[in-house]
Motif scaffolding. Structure first.
Motif, PDB file in Angstrom:
ATOM      1  N   ASN A  37      92.230 -99.829 -11.184  1.00 32.35           N
ATOM      2  CA  ASN A  37      91.169-100.795 -11.507  1.00 32.35           C
ATOM      3  C   ASN A  37      91.225-102.064 -10.672  1.00 32.35           C
ATOM      4  N   ILE A  38      91.660-101.929  -9.426  1.00 30.25           N
ATOM      5  CA  ILE A  38      91.699-103.047  -8.484  1.00 30.25           C
ATOM      6  C   ILE A  38      90.527-102.903  -7.524  1.00 30.25           C
TER       7      ILE A  38
ATOM      8  N   TYR B 269      90.624-107.517 -10.834  1.00 36.67           N
ATOM      9  CA  TYR B 269      91.031-106.461 -11.754  1.00 36.67           C
ATOM     10  C   TYR B 269      89.927-106.239 -12.774  1.00 36.67           C
ATOM     11  N   THR B 270      89.478-104.988 -12.894  1.00 36.40           N
ATOM     12  CA  THR B 270      88.350-104.674 -13.771  1.00 36.40           C
ATOM     13  C   THR B 270      88.745-103.835 -14.981  1.00 36.40           C
ATOM     14  N   GLY B 271      90.019-103.558 -15.142  1.00 31.92           N
ATOM     15  CA  GLY B 271      90.473-102.728 -16.248  1.00 31.92           C
ATOM     16  C   GLY B 271      90.715-103.517 -17.521  1.00 31.92           C
ATOM     17  N   GLN B 272      91.335-102.842 -18.486  1.00 29.41           N
ATOM     18  CA  GLN B 272      91.607-103.444 -19.792  1.00 29.41           C
ATOM     19  C   GLN B 272      93.084-103.751 -20.025  1.00 29.41           C
ATOM     20  N   ASP B 273      93.983-103.104 -19.258  1.00 30.39           N
ATOM     21  CA  ASP B 273      95.420-103.281 -19.472  1.00 30.39           C
ATOM     22  C   ASP B 273      96.113-103.390 -18.111  1.00 30.39           C
TER      23      ASP B 273
ATOM     24  N   ASP C 182      99.006-104.637 -17.165  1.00 30.41           N
ATOM     25  CA  ASP C 182     100.404-104.205 -17.109  1.00 30.41           C
ATOM     26  C   ASP C 182     100.516-102.679 -17.005  1.00 30.41           C
ATOM     27  N   ALA C 183      99.728-101.967 -17.794  1.00 34.00           N
ATOM     28  CA  ALA C 183      99.772-100.499 -17.765  1.00 34.00           C
ATOM     29  C   ALA C 183      99.271 -99.967 -16.425  1.00 34.00           C
ATOM     30  N   ASP C 184      98.219-100.551 -15.886  1.00 33.93           N
ATOM     31  CA  ASP C 184      97.701-100.096 -14.598  1.00 33.93           C
ATOM     32  C   ASP C 184      98.685-100.388 -13.467  1.00 33.93           C
ATOM     33  N   MET C 185      99.375-101.524 -13.531  1.00 40.44           N
ATOM     34  CA  MET C 185     100.372-101.838 -12.502  1.00 40.44           C
ATOM     35  C   MET C 185     101.584-100.913 -12.639  1.00 40.44           C
ATOM     36  N   ALA C 186     101.946-100.559 -13.864  1.00 39.03           N
ATOM     37  CA  ALA C 186     103.052 -99.619 -14.078  1.00 39.03           C
ATOM     38  C   ALA C 186     102.695 -98.235 -13.542  1.00 39.03           C
ATOM     39  N   ALA C 187     101.453 -97.813 -13.736  1.00 37.38           N
ATOM     40  CA  ALA C 187     101.006 -96.520 -13.207  1.00 37.38           C
ATOM     41  C   ALA C 187     101.058 -96.527 -11.686  1.00 37.38           C
TER      42      ALA C 187
END
Length: 109
Positions: free
Chosen positions: A37-38, A58-62, A64-69
């Motif tokens: 979501n970047i 960043y267009t996502g909702q989480d 931290d989770a997206d960066m961890a993925a």
């Protein structure tokens, strides 16, 4: 949408190589960035200080989770293995940071 910025140093001897690899970013790395979501992602180089400034939206909702993925992605890990030895983290960064966050103080649409 939230905006993010970060700063890191670049080894002066690696400027040409860092520029070259970023002119040819691996397609799977680009795909993972988008999947995380970047959008509107840019890296700027400031010379002679050899500082890199990265900006993205960043267009996502989480975040931290997206960066961890992204960090768990094997291709992204190989990309980082290529790029990180060229980078010089700032002495003032916090524990656990590689790129030091930069906080937005002004924005005009």
């Amino acid at each position: 949408m939230k905006r993010y910025g970060a700063v890191i140093g670049l080894d002066a001897a690696q400027i040409a190589e860092y520029t070259k690899v970023h002119a040819e970013v691996w397609p799977d790395v680009l795909k993972q960035i988008k999947n995380s979501n970047i959008t509107n992602y840019s890296i700027f180089l400031r010379q002679p200080e050899n500082l890199l400034f990265a900006y993205y939206e960043y267009t996502g909702q989480d975040h931290d989770a997206d960066m961890a993925a992204m960090a768990a992605d094997p291709v992204t890990q190989k990309w980082w293995d290529l790029c990180m030895p060229m980078q010089r983290p700032l002495d003032t960064r916090k524990d656990g940071e590689w790129w030091a966050p930069a906080h937005e103080v002004f924005h005009l649409d």
